[in-house]
Design a protein around this motif. Structure first.
Motif, short mmCIF file in Angstrom:
data_model
loop_
_atom_site.label_atom_id
_atom_site.label_comp_id
_atom_site.label_asym_id
_atom_site.label_seq_id
_atom_site.Cartn_x
_atom_site.Cartn_y
_atom_site.Cartn_z
N SER A 1 0.90 -1.25 0.17
CA SER A 1 0.00 -0.13 0.03
C SER A 1 0.89 1.22 -0.01
O SER A 1 0.58 2.20 -0.68
CB SER A 1 -0.91 0.00 1.26
N GLU A 2 1.86 1.21 0.69
CA GLU A 2 2.85 2.25 0.50
C GLU A 2 3.50 2.42 -0.65
O GLU A 2 3.73 3.81 -1.09
CB GLU A 2 4.01 2.18 1.86
N VAL A 3 3.86 1.53 -1.29
CA VAL A 3 4.31 1.56 -2.51
C VAL A 3 3.45 2.07 -3.53
O VAL A 3 3.82 2.98 -4.37
CB VAL A 3 4.87 0.24 -3.22
N LEU A 4 2.15 1.49 -3.47
CA LEU A 4 1.25 2.25 -4.36
C LEU A 4 1.14 3.52 -4.23
O LEU A 4 0.86 4.28 -4.98
CB LEU A 4 -0.21 1.24 -4.40
N GLY A 5 0.88 3.99 -2.87
CA GLY A 5 0.60 5.42 -2.72
C GLY A 5 1.65 6.41 -3.09
O GLY A 5 1.53 7.38 -3.78
N THR A 6 3.01 5.72 -3.09
CA THR A 6 4.12 6.72 -3.56
C THR A 6 4.00 6.84 -4.92
O THR A 6 4.29 7.67 -5.56
CB THR A 6 5.51 6.12 -3.11
N MET A 7 3.60 5.76 -5.76
CA MET A 7 3.68 5.64 -7.13
C MET A 7 2.53 6.44 -7.73
O MET A 7 2.70 7.08 -8.65
CB MET A 7 3.49 4.35 -7.59
N ALA A 8 1.35 6.48 -6.90
CA ALA A 8 0.33 7.30 -7.31
C ALA A 8 0.72 8.91 -7.11
O ALA A 8 0.35 9.70 -7.83
CB ALA A 8 -0.79 6.98 -6.53
N MET A 9 1.38 9.27 -6.13
CA MET A 9 1.69 10.69 -5.88
C MET A 9 2.86 10.84 -7.19
O MET A 9 2.60 12.08 -7.60
CB MET A 9 2.79 10.58 -4.75
N PHE A 10 3.47 10.19 -7.63
CA PHE A 10 4.30 10.35 -8.53
C PHE A 10 3.65 10.45 -10.12
O PHE A 10 3.77 11.27 -10.81
CB PHE A 10 5.56 9.07 -8.79
N LEU A 11 2.72 9.62 -10.26
CA LEU A 11 1.84 9.74 -11.46
C LEU A 11 0.74 10.97 -11.53
O LEU A 11 0.36 11.38 -12.62
CB LEU A 11 1.12 8.35 -11.73
N LYS A 12 0.36 11.32 -10.34
CA LYS A 12 -0.48 12.61 -10.28
C LYS A 12 -1.82 12.31 -11.15
O LYS A 12 -2.31 13.33 -11.86
CB LYS A 12 0.25 13.66 -10.89
N GLY A 13 -2.30 11.02 -11.16
CA GLY A 13 -3.50 10.93 -12.19
C GLY A 13 -3.56 10.95 -13.43
O GLY A 13 -4.40 11.01 -14.03
N ARG A 14 -2.15 11.09 -14.04
CA ARG A 14 -1.90 11.16 -15.44
C ARG A 14 -2.27 9.86 -16.12
O ARG A 14 -0.96 8.94 -16.17
CB ARG A 14 -0.89 11.73 -15.63
N GLY A 15 -3.38 9.45 -16.68
CA GLY A 15 -3.36 7.83 -17.25
C GLY A 15 -2.65 7.90 -18.68
O GLY A 15 -1.90 6.79 -18.80
N ASN A 16 -2.44 8.79 -19.37
CA ASN A 16 -1.72 8.76 -20.62
C ASN A 16 -0.31 8.70 -20.59
O ASN A 16 0.39 7.82 -20.99
CB ASN A 16 -1.93 9.87 -21.41
N THR A 17 0.13 9.27 -19.44
CA THR A 17 1.43 9.25 -18.85
C THR A 17 1.90 7.86 -18.22
O THR A 17 2.97 7.26 -18.68
CB THR A 17 1.93 10.32 -17.82
N ARG A 18 1.19 7.22 -17.53
CA ARG A 18 1.27 5.97 -17.09
C ARG A 18 1.12 4.89 -18.24
O ARG A 18 2.48 4.07 -18.21
CB ARG A 18 -0.05 5.62 -16.05
N GLU A 19 0.48 4.87 -19.31
CA GLU A 19 0.88 4.17 -20.43
C GLU A 19 2.00 4.08 -21.01
O GLU A 19 2.55 3.27 -21.64
CB GLU A 19 -0.64 4.31 -21.20
N LYS A 20 2.43 5.40 -21.36
CA LYS A 20 3.92 5.70 -22.01
C LYS A 20 4.83 5.11 -21.18
O LYS A 20 5.98 4.48 -21.60
CB LYS A 20 3.85 7.40 -22.28
N LEU A 21 4.76 5.36 -19.63
CA LEU A 21 5.71 4.77 -19.01
C LEU A 21 6.00 3.12 -18.91
O LEU A 21 6.89 2.62 -19.12
CB LEU A 21 5.54 5.08 -17.56
#
Length: 395
Positions: free
Chosen positions: A287-307
């Motif tokens: 859950s901590e890893v997911l939370g940190t990664m969510a903070m990094f992605l900032k809700g950007r679905g398109n960016t997530r797909e590119k990464l």
């Protein structure tokens, strides 16, 4: 120490295009320098890249104002002495003939002022303090550590010739001697990004070499380090001895983060407009890893797909690479970066990458046992990809 990529022959059109890119980068870089440095320091000495054919007027100017001479100045002098796309250059320029090589050779810091203060927007996300320095438009210097053998340089040289992996690692240029220290010059992965999101992820279930834990003698100093973190961590016997082995301590240390469970740990992160966040090594639970990664992605679905696309591509190429079939990868990181326009993913840090015994092939997913050299790199990459896929973008 020159990359085979840098010295490959170029067609005339491509060479002219390369030179124009170099000039554009220098134009941008000079504007940044002028904005950040109102006046040079009179204490600084001229660059060791001094243009030997400088005019008497130019020599007087440098003598009166020594800190003002820089690699940018040298590049502009060369530009005046040769035409774009020409391989011959000026007979008096004293510089290499290849324009692309000229640009690389002129990236060394012109003085201590530039070495310490150049481009205040540049930052070091993680690693040993003073281990890196911005070197020029698009390159950084990384200080050599350890013994006489520069393992990391040899790895970068090998990967620069590996058609499978060369696009997945920073471009390597050369080795540099500066004031008694040795550096390798690499592509600056931050160059061209505008106030980006950046994350450094240490890969593998094991971040220490087998040779580092070969000694079995129990050490009191490591026991003290262990109890400082967790007084209940030592066994009854270890408490009685008040000492632990190096292997025991290193495994304990790996268990304090997500290294053992996930095969990766988030080493550091930087968000736009904020200083780097470097206290993430204790992020352990899923859950901590997911939370940190969510903070990094900032809700950007398109960016997530590119990464994810780049991470999957890195996984395929890593599995296909004959180099990594026979090399253990200890302490390497995946460097993820994005801004409003671009996304990048690279594999970095090879100071502990070594060839295993002849005939041994690594899976990079199997569990580690002394002597098998498995480090769990691909196990960690699998989990990193699935973790990013799991991040709730809507939140």
């Amino acid at each position: 120490m020159s990359s085979s990529v840098c010295h490959a022959p170029l067609p005339a059109r491509m060479e002219a295009f390369t030179t124009r890119l170099c000039l554009r980068a220098v134009d941008q870089y000079e504007r940044l320098l002028q904005a950040h440095f109102n006046k040079p320091s009179s204490k600084e000495q001229p660059s060791r890249l001094r243009h030997e054919s400088a005019s008497p007027k130019e020599q007087r100017r440098r003598k009166e104002n020594p800190g003002s001479y820089s690699a940018v100045t040298a590049f502009r002098q060369w530009r005046r002495s040769t035409s774009v796309g020409s391989r011959s250059g000026s007979a008096n320029s004293k510089l290499p003939n290849d324009p692309a090589t000229n640009a690389l050779d002129l990236t060394a810091p012109a003085s201590d002022v530039l070495l310490k203060n150049r481009l205040k927007s540049w930052f070091q996300l993680s690693g040993h303090p003073d281990g890196f320095a911005p070197a020029g438009p698009g390159t950084v210097w990384k200080r050599r550590t350890g013994g006489a053998e520069n393992t990391e340089r040899m790895v970068y040289e090998a990967l620069s010739k590996d058609e499978t992996m060369r696009d997945c690692v920073p471009r390597y240029y050369r080795e540099v001697e500066y004031k008694g220290d040795t550096f390798i010059e690499l592509q600056d992965l931050l160059f061209g990004f505008n106030d980006p999101h950046v994350m450094d992820i240490k890969m593998g279930t094991r971040t220490f070499l087998e040779s580092e834990v070969s000694k079995t003698a129990a050490r009191p100093d490591l026991y003290q380090k262990m109890v400082a973190v967790d007084p209940d961590a030592p066994t009854i016997q270890e408490h009685e001895q008040r000492a632990v082995t190096k292997l025991r301590y290193m495994q304990f240390r790996e268990q304090q983060s997500s290294t053992c469970s996930h095969g990766f740990r988030i080493e550091a992160m930087k968000l736009p407009g904020a200083p780097p966040i470097t206290d993430l090594k204790r992020v352990k639970s899923h859950s901590e890893v997911l939370g940190t990664m969510a903070m990094f992605l900032k809700g950007r679905g398109n960016t997530r797909e590119k990464l994810l696309e780049r991470l999957r591509n890195l996984r395929v190429k890593f599995q296909q690479s004959t180099y990594f079939q026979t090399h253990e990868v200890i302490g390497s990181s995946i460097f993820m970066i994005y801004d409003e326009d671009k996304v990048g993913v690279w594999l970095i840090d090879f100071a502990k990458t070594y060839r295993v015994s002849d005939g041994q092939i690594l899976t990079h997913r199997s569990g580690w046992e002394q002597g098998n050299h498995e480090e769990g790199f691909l196990f960690g990459l699998d989990n990193l990809i699935s973790t990013i896929e799991e991040v709730d973008i809507s939140s």
